[in-house]
Enzyme design. Structure first.
Site, PDB file in Angstrom:
ATOM      1  N   ASP A   1       3.142 -35.829  11.480  1.00  0.00           N
ATOM      2  CA  ASP A   1       2.162 -36.860  11.128  1.00  0.00           C
ATOM      3  C   ASP A   1       2.772 -37.875  10.162  1.00  0.00           C
ATOM      4  OD1 ASP A   1       0.103 -35.825  12.648  1.00  0.00           O
ATOM      5  OD2 ASP A   1      -0.777 -34.683  11.001  1.00  0.00           O
TER       6      ASP A   1
ATOM      7  N   TYR B   1       0.819  -1.207   0.000  1.00  0.00           N
ATOM      8  CA  TYR B   1       0.000   0.000   0.000  1.00  0.00           C
ATOM      9  C   TYR B   1       0.860   1.268   0.000  1.00  0.00           C
ATOM     10  CZ  TYR B   1      -4.347  -2.556   0.662  1.00  0.00           C
ATOM     11  OH  TYR B   1      -5.431  -3.378   0.480  1.00  0.00           O
TER      12      TYR B   1
ATOM     13  N   GLU C   1       4.461 -31.107  14.676  1.00  0.00           N
ATOM     14  CA  GLU C   1       3.696 -30.513  13.582  1.00  0.00           C
ATOM     15  C   GLU C   1       2.445 -29.798  14.047  1.00  0.00           C
ATOM     16  OE1 GLU C   1       1.065 -31.995   9.733  1.00  0.00           O
ATOM     17  OE2 GLU C   1       2.654 -33.295  10.488  1.00  0.00           O
TER      18      GLU C   1
END
Length: 369
Positions: free
Chosen positions: A248, A105, A196
């Site tokens: 995982d 911006y 995780e």
């Protein structure tokens, strides 16, 4: 044993200012020689991304492009890059930071003209990172999100504020994007266990795994943010803490761990600041799924395709990874970290992690309280 770190000087900021000044000198030199300013930008295309076997992470190859103010197609990008560099200089000299969105911006007021969208301004910042070999955070620019969290026996200093990670609340110490400005004052931990999911992070804190294993517990919050990876890198190098990754048991968990170990292709230009090549994966594997008889889900077609990709990825070209990936394809199943709750909420701390750590360290953990 207590590790006391010497006070960290903002070397990364000084290096950034030197790089920006050198860029400015080259531009001025071209103008004085009555030549259109030219910029040499390393190529970030996939054909220029190379796996460095010696350092064990992805790096950029030798290819680069020339961006010239003498080209009508390139002159606006050259001007925007120089405006971005000047914006970074102002941030560093004032000791301030701006988000990537704020910079986008801010460009609305530049004479060079605004960016079409934020992807353009982000790409300009990546050009500077690749050119200088510096992180955007060293240039005073940071993403919207923070890193994840760390809990354990470590004390940080942020400016005049000292923070004990065991007294920062149940969530621990939030790793900020500006982690390079944070001093490690004191650390009694002997290792790092990074997990995780934040669910497992909170489980390990509740079960006081940080005491049992003399560990800093780090929640990755899925794919680790750059700030989290930088924290792991610094703690490994500056404090000498081995890093262990518990993710995982699926292809995406494997990937989350490997990005910390060997970096990502997308950040090949900055992996030397982020990768932790000696980190060890102690997360759920296909062998664990079988040996612990874990609750599982069937592999999706997407999972199978991803596993086949990993088999060809040079980062996974080891006996351990090749075996576990093929094993997962063979059994056609995957499992989450929380699957160990089948045996009780404390099982992962009392049984699973001690067994994993014994594999990598050769020592037993007998339940320190």
């Amino acid at each position: 044993m207590t590790k006391d770190a010497t006070s960290l000087e903002p070397k990364h900021r000084k290096k950034a200012l030197q790089a920006l000044a050198e860029l400015g000198r080259k531009i001025v030199e071209d103008i004085r020689n009555v030549q259109p300013p030219k910029l040499k930008i390393p190529s970030r295309s996939t054909s220029n991304i190379i796996y460095d076997k010696k350092n064990r992470y992805f790096v950029l190859g030798p290819r680069y492009g020339i961006r010239s103010a003498g080209s009508m197609k390139q002159i606006k990008k050259v001007a925007q890059l120089l405006c971005t560099a000047d914006f970074a200089r102002e941030l560093i000299e004032s000791g301030k930071f701006a988000t990537l969105r704020e910079m986008y911006y801010t460009a609305e007021g530049w004479e060079a003209g605004p960016f079409h969208d934020q992807s353009e301004s982000d790409a300009i910042i990546e050009d500077l990172e690749a050119t200088f070999g510096l992180k955007r955070e060293s240039l005073g620019l940071m993403p919207e999100e923070d890193g994840a969290a760390v809990y354990g026996q470590i004390v940080f200093r942020e400016g005049d504020v000292t923070i004990d990670a065991t007294k920062a609340g149940r969530g621990g110490y939030t790793i900020p994007p500006t982690i390079d400005d944070v001093e490690f004052v004191k650390c009694r931990a002997k290792r790092i266990i990074a997990v995780e999911t934040m669910g497992m992070y909170h489980r390990l804190i509740q079960e006081e795994a940080w005491k049992k294993f003399d560990a800093l517990i780090v929640g990755l919050k899925g794919q680790a943010a750059r700030a989290t990876r930088r924290f792991l890198k610094r703690a490994n190098e500056e404090l000498g803490l081995p890093v262990y990754l518990n993710c995982d048991g699926d292809p995406f968990g494997y990937h989350i761990g490997m990005v910390i170990i060997s970096g990502s292709a997308n950040l090949a230009y900055i992996n030397h600041e982020l990768a932790v090549p000696d980190a060890k994966y102690i997360g759920v594997t296909a062998s664990d799924i079988v040996n612990y008889k874990l609750p599982t889900d069937k592999l999706r077609e997407l999972d199978i395709a991803r596993l086949k990709q990993l088999l060809k990825d040079p980062r996974y070209n080891t006996e351990f990874w090749q075996y576990e990936i093929k094993k997962m394809l063979e059994i056609g199943r995957k499992a989450e970290q929380q699957a160990f709750a089948k045996y009780g909420l404390a099982y992962v701390v009392n049984e699973y992690l001690p067994a994993k750590l014994k594999e990598v360290e050769g020592q037993r953990f007998l339940g320190k309280t």
